[in-house]
Design a protein around this motif. Structure first.
Motif, short mmCIF file in Angstrom:
data_model
loop_
_atom_site.label_atom_id
_atom_site.label_comp_id
_atom_site.label_asym_id
_atom_site.label_seq_id
_atom_site.Cartn_x
_atom_site.Cartn_y
_atom_site.Cartn_z
N THR A 116 10.49 7.40 -9.37
CA THR A 116 9.33 7.97 -10.04
C THR A 116 9.71 8.46 -11.43
O THR A 116 10.87 8.69 -11.73
CB THR A 116 8.76 9.17 -9.24
N ASP A 128 -1.12 1.18 -9.48
CA ASP A 128 -1.39 2.54 -9.96
C ASP A 128 -1.41 2.65 -11.49
O ASP A 128 -1.98 3.60 -12.03
CB ASP A 128 -0.32 3.51 -9.43
N ALA A 176 3.61 -0.73 -7.45
CA ALA A 176 2.96 0.47 -7.99
C ALA A 176 2.52 0.25 -9.44
O ALA A 176 1.52 0.81 -9.89
CB ALA A 176 3.90 1.67 -7.91
N GLU A 236 3.37 4.31 -1.00
CA GLU A 236 3.78 5.05 -2.18
C GLU A 236 5.19 4.59 -2.56
O GLU A 236 5.96 4.15 -1.70
CB GLU A 236 3.79 6.55 -1.89
N GLN A 237 5.52 4.78 -3.85
CA GLN A 237 6.81 4.30 -4.34
C GLN A 237 7.99 4.78 -3.49
O GLN A 237 8.83 3.99 -3.05
CB GLN A 237 7.00 4.77 -5.79
N GLN A 251 0.82 -1.22 0.00
CA GLN A 251 0.00 0.00 0.00
C GLN A 251 0.85 1.27 0.00
O GLN A 251 0.33 2.37 -0.10
CB GLN A 251 -0.93 0.02 1.22
N GLU A 288 8.05 6.05 -0.51
CA GLU A 288 7.94 5.59 0.87
C GLU A 288 8.44 4.15 1.00
O GLU A 288 9.21 3.80 1.90
CB GLU A 288 6.46 5.68 1.30
#
Lengths: 742, 440
Positions: free
Chosen positions: A456, A330, A326, A109-110, A107, A112
């Motif tokens: 990212t 995502d 992700a 974020e990338q 769960q 994190e």
């Protein structure tokens, strides 16, 4: 994966003792909410027909029906069910979410995720540069432990290499004569482990000594602490102690150490063994669980379809596992039933794809970065760095696959042997090698910001090739990142793409020999709707081809479809999904395991062969006899539900049992021969006993970390007694020719 | 790829470019000696003829038969860095950081040299068992891995509708003297490759030790028999056929027990998927199961990025590749006389290195031919040169030998496939076209 260690999965389960305690069943909750089968009404012809349609829809549009699914579809109506499936947000999936709560990293974020669980690349960099560790106490412990472990492993490796180098001279000379290079290498490996043969005497010997020391009472004392205290104690250990502690734990001690911890704590404990491993295990397990348990089945199936279409290989390098959660969450899933162009752009920008097909490193030959590289090369000391700087430039890997596999399709490739005149009409002028190069230029600068740290997407102007490009005959004016978007738009809206994607969908959902008329109609829907995937699927669902009786049960299941549908049909409870992933690996279709970008085939051909069949039969038998670790069947309850009583009917004859199992597992009758064979097997007591004995039992080789992650799975429950007769029959039915098709 | 060097953290996720097969083939290295009279026959100290006579009932079909082994390097190996034209000036100009320097190559003939990671091949070449064909490839110019592989495996470049593979047709073209066994055509892996698909049944097996249904005893288990009955009677034509082949193979395997045939003394295969595959090919052959054609593949050659030079990704792959094949050769012992082994890859790579220390999709490539009757110690084929005007489309090595001339000769001489028009329709491969790589 190391060989050997995991080969035993099919026979790896712990032998279950039949205790015959029926009352255990009383505490069980009903397995499926929609247990609407409890009516003793004689079905009408119409109902049989509509049930057959529901069964077909479930076979094709989900990962296979669970007990009660046909009735549930009947309840709300076929069309309404399909529309609900097209809108996954309208379907409650909280039961699945509850299961997936065991995997907190999925769960995050990338950035994190990468901050909390450092990749090997980051650790190496930190060691090289002497960077300070994070101040957060948990992160500090994770980093410190992984670094300590890395250093120890490195020291060991270097010691081994020292020996190799020393012995290398003579051995190489000998092997040049008889070609026994492999042998001498093996021998050297062996000798590295021997004490007192010239290796740095301190390292290995000391470590062994300390481990023996530690494994005594200290470890047990730590394990016996209450969960929070235990976790604090573990995190407070200095790195060297932590490494020793970790190494001293046996499998069962490791599991005991994880008992009672929260998911986040368990994950932290698991990650001490290395981040890529833990993340990979969570990724694979959560995908497995979603395929099995999600109520949003069409979304799961389409996510699977697109993950295969836009294939990414988890073992590309050590960074790829970090990028895949992700990617699935995502990039693919949100667009799985959305617009194709959005999906295409999302994949083009995804760090997972940028890394897998090398585009993140591609640099315009005339870009600022390339020119600077040339200048910097003059000052570089290291000759390799020097050359690397000088040679920076284009990589056309992604550009080619983008056109060949993601959009237009290879039938549109123009080559010396295949001029434009020979191409499909939808291809227009097709694409050439020149187009590949120009698309690669257009996409220069599409890269990853700090691949091992933030991971990212970033557009880097300095890497972008200047000037006008020409793609598929169209001039693309110089405008940086927008060039790429223009090209992706061009590709996404090409009639060739509409054809290519539609055809692939028809192969997945309808037939290995796609009816051209259906492909054309879907391609038209694709173009008319601006690439709206829902619209295209509606055209498919509403087509006579999809409902044609000839195609029912005509598609051979892929290994993934076979394994997932078997688990779903059996209503088995999965506490640890990793062994199921291993089963797929054995069957040749591991998730995220296709190395090449074309993905797995949806056709029968590659999956119908002797080796595959042997593995399928063994999986069927293992699953139904509870010999797949972490997966538990409950035939008695399944039969009970089928009989409408909610209880085992003690007097059920073998024939009655078999009949119920046919309905539960296949939703329809099997051939007479299959039935006879199943029954014959269980008329003779000695045969049955022999069958039980003949399962080769090997030591349980389950991935220990997967168990750590799942140890307090919310659905953990008391083992029900195994109905051996039912299990044996179910195994035969799941291995029957009928069950291999959908 | 290997931009991040593998870290010694026991991670399973970090292997770079290990073949796609690596993930799919799990092979145990567990010893599996079993009780009974045959248990002693398993080491190479027992003469081959003795074990043959013990297993007489399965040997008749296969005795003294020639065997063809086909190995596919999937992903397009960079042939110019495998058999290096080190006297070709352009080579160094085109590959500033990845070229293999003259001082590093294992010289073959004063012009070509082997990549230094392939020391295991050098003695085979010197002993005259290993022949090399440089600049071989497909006349079709596609740069798609998948189309190119498909064309090579079907043996019909440019034709997509071919339903079967060239090796299967070669078996069809063979004049049979004995009844073929279930193991006549065998692929190591989870799938029957395109090369072996067709009328002649082909077995796919990734792990011999696991090739048994519901239990591993010497007798088929009752459950196995039940499945067999079920598939025997099935009206599902495809699964019925596969079932028949499967159970026959399982039965044969149980009686021959190839696990007895451990590698010959001193032979150690690399502990990799490919190594294990070849070890098992040798076991099947030594167990006299009637293998005539065997196929295996090894992935990880698609080196777009950071492929390395003397060391690195490609070097690691080549080391594993050559050591495995050399181990197989030694393991086969006297039987090697009857074996011909051919290697192929869908196309070569660009003559120039690309912008990321790798090479992109090219054209011509190198093939190896190894065998007891091979006239080795020689690099065959016409060298097309690397000057700009000599290159295919100004970027790749030009094909001067159609790959089908090499395979055709192997099919003809090793398998006795006389009808080459059937094996390679339209290719006009005839014995007069052979490179004469092998004795008749």
């Amino acid at each position: 994966m190391r060989s050997g260690q995991r080969a035993g999965v099919f026979f790896g389960g712990v032998r279950v003792l039949v205790s015959g305690v029926l009352c255990v069943l009383m505490v069980e909750q009903p397995m499926v909410a929609a247990a609407a089968t409890r009516r003793a009404v004689v079905p009408s012809v119409q109902q049989i027909k509509s049930d057959q349609s529901a069964l077909h829809a479930l076979n094709r549009l989900t990962f296979g029906p669970r007990p009660g699914d046909v009735a549930a579809v009947r309840e709300i109506g076929l069309k309404a069910w399909f529309e609900r499936q097209l809108n996954p947000q309208s379907i409650d999936d909280s039961a699945l979410e509850e299961r997936l709560a065991a995997f907190p990293a999925m769960q995050m974020e990338q950035a994190e995720l990468m901050q909390r669980y450092p990749s090997p690349a980051v650790l190496r960099q930190m060691i090289a540069k002497g960077e300070p560790l994070p101040s957060d106490p948990v992160e500090h412990a994770i980093y410190a432990d992984q670094i300590a472990f890395y250093k120890a492993a490195k020291a060991k490796k270097e010691a081994e290499q020292a020996v190799t180098a020393k012995n290398g001279g003579e051995d190489a000379a000998a092997s040049a004569v008889d070609g026994s290079m492999a042998k001498s290498a093996e021998e050297m490996k062996g000798s590295a482990a021997l004490p007192g043969d010239g290796v740095d005497p301190a390292t290995p010997a000391m470590a062994t000594h300390e481990e023996q020391f530690y494994s005594g009472l200290d470890a047990v004392r730590v394990i016996n602490l209450p969960p929070d205290e235990r976790m604090q104690r573990i995190l407070a250990m200095p790195p060297e102690e932590l490494v020793r502690f970790r190494r001293s734990l046996s499998r069962s001690e490791l599991l005991a150490a994880a008992e009672g911890l929260s998911p986040m704590q368990r994950e932290t404990l698991a990650v001490l063994q290395g981040s890529p491993r833990m993340i990979g295990a969570e990724l694979l397990q959560s995908r497995m669980l979603r395929d099995i348990y999600s109520e949003r089945q069409l979304e799961a199936v389409m996510t699977d379809f697109w993950l295969n279409h836009f294939n990414v290989y988890i073992k590309k390098n050590q960074n790829e596992p970090f990028l895949l959660p992700a990617y699935e969450r995502d990039v693919i899933r949100p667009h799985a039933l959305g617009r194709f162009e959005d999906l295409l752009v999302a994949t083009a920008k995804s760090p997972a794809m940028l890394m897998y097909l090398d585009n993140w490193q591609s640099i315009g030959p005339d870009s600022v970065a390339a020119r600077n590289g040339g200048r910097l090369a003059k000052f570089a000391q290291n000759p390799q760095v020097k050359q690397a700087l000088k040679d920076r430039g284009l990589n056309e890997n992604y550009a080619r696959e983008l056109m060949e596999l993601h959009t237009l399709g290879v039938q549109c490739e123009v080559s010396a042997d295949r001029p434009v005149s020979m191409l499909d009409k939808a291809c227009g002028r097709g694409y050439t090698q020149q187009d590949v190069t120009e698309v690669a230029e257009v996409l220069t600068g599409w890269t990853i910001d700090q691949p091992a740290r933030s991971g990212t997407y970033r557009f880097e102007e300095r890497r972008h090739e200047p000037g006008t490009k020409t793609v598929l005959g169209k001039k693309i004016g110089e405008k940086g990142e927008a060039e790429g978007l223009e090209v992706l738009h061009l590709l996404a809206t090409s009639p060739a793409t509409a054809q290519f994607i539609s055809r692939k969908l028809v192969v997945r959902f309808v037939s290995d020999t796609p009816p051209p008329a259906l492909v054309d109609r879907m391609a038209k829907s694709f173009v008319a709707s601006g690439g709206d995937i829902k619209t295209v699927l509606r055209t498919l669902f509403d087509s006579p081809e999809f409902w044609s009786p000839e195609i029912r049960r005509a598609k051979v299941k892929t290994p993934e479809e076979f394994v997932v549908s078997a688990v779903r049909a059996s209503g088995a409870e999965v506490t640890t999904a990793f062994p199921l992933y291993q089963a797929l690996e054995k069957l040749g279709m591991p998730l995220y395991g296709m190395q090449t970008p074309n993905g797995y085939s949806w056709m029968a051909e590659p999956w119908v062969n002797s080796g595959d069949l042997v593995n399928r039969l063994n999986f069927a038998v293992s699953l139904s006899n509870d010999r797949v670790g972490g997966v538990q069947t409950d035939w008695a309850r399944l039969l009970g539900e089928g009989s409408g009583q909610g209880l085992v009917v003690a007097g059920d004859s073998a024939a009655e049992k078999e009949k119920k199992l046919e309905v539960a597992l296949l939703g329809q009758a099997v051939s007479d021969r299959t039935r006879e064979t199943v029954l014959a097997q269980f008329q003779d007591q000695t045969t049955q006993q022999q069958a039980e004995k003949s399962f080769g039992i090997r030591a349980n080789e389950q991935e220990p970390m997967a168990q750590v992650l799942n140890i307090s799975s919310p659905k953990q429950r008391v083992r029900p007694p195994l109905d051996r007769e039912a299990a044996g029959m179910a195994g035969l039915l799941l291995g029957s020719p009928e069950f291999q098709r959908r | 790829m290997a931009s991040m060097k593998s870290m010694a953290d026991q991670s399973d996720w970090g292997c770079d470019l290990h073949g796609r097969d690596a993930a799919r083939r799990q092979v145990t290295r567990r010893g599996f000696m079993k009780g009974g009279a045959l248990a002693l026959i398993g080491t190479s100290t027992i003469p081959a003829f003795l074990s043959r006579s013990v297993l007489a009932e399965v040997t008749t079909a296969a005795a003294n038969k020639k065997k063809l082994v086909v190995l596919f390097q999937r992903g397009a190996v960079d042939g110019l860095n495998v058999v290096v034209p080190y006297k070709e000036k352009n080579y160094y100009a085109m590959r500033p950081s990845i070229a293999i320097q003259e001082k590093d190559v294992l010289d073959l003939n004063g012009f070509f040299g082997l990549h230094p990671a392939m020391t295991a091949f050098k003695p085979l070449y010197e002993q005259g068992h290993l022949a090399i064909v440089q600049a071989a490839g497909s006349p079709d110019t596609t740069r798609s891995h998948f189309d190119a592989q498909d064309y090579m495996e079907s043996g019909t470049p440019g034709v997509k509708v071919t339903v079967d593979g060239w090796l299967n047709r070669a078996l069809q073209a063979e004049v049979l003297k004995d009844k073929p066994t279930a193991f006549r055509a065998v692929a190591l892996g989870t799938q029957v490759p395109r090369t072996l698909q067709g009328k002649i049944p082909a077995i796919a097996v990734s792990n011999l030790a696991d090739f048994s249904v519901a239990g591993k005893g010497p007798q088929a288990s009752p459950i196995s028999n039940a499945f067999q009955a079920m598939y025997d009677e099935s009206t599902d034509a495809v699964l019925h056929g596969t079932g028949q082949e499967t159970f026959e193979a399982v039965k044969m395997l149980k009686s021959a027990d190839p696990a007895k045939y451990q590698p010959a003394a001193g032979v150690v295969y690399p502990n990799t998927a490919f190594g294990n595959s070849m070890k098992q090919v040798a076991q099947l052959m030594k167990a006299n199961l009637g293998v005539e054609a065997a196929f295996s593949d090894i992935g990880g050659w698609d080196t777009h990025q950071n492929q390395g030079s003397v060391n690195g990704q490609l070097a690691n792959r080549l080391k594993e590749f050559s050591e495995t094949i050399a181990a197989f050769w030694r393991d086969m012992g006297d039987d090697a006389e009857n074996v011909t082994l051919v290697t192929m890859s869908e196309f070569g790579r660009t003559a120039r290195q690309n912008g990321t220390g790798g090479t992109d999709h090219g054209h011509a490539n190198v093939m190896f031919v190894l065998g007891g009757r091979v006239k080795g110690g020689k690099v065959y084929g016409k060298w097309p040169g690397l000057a700009n005007e000599q290159l295919n489309e100004g970027r790749d090595l030009t094909v001067t030998t159609d790959f089908r001339r090499v395979l055709g000769e192997a099919a003809y001489k090793t398998l006795g496939a006389r009808n080459l028009e059937m094996v390679f329709p339209g290719a006009r491969v005839s014995p007069s076209e052979f490179l004469n790589l092998t004795q008749a």
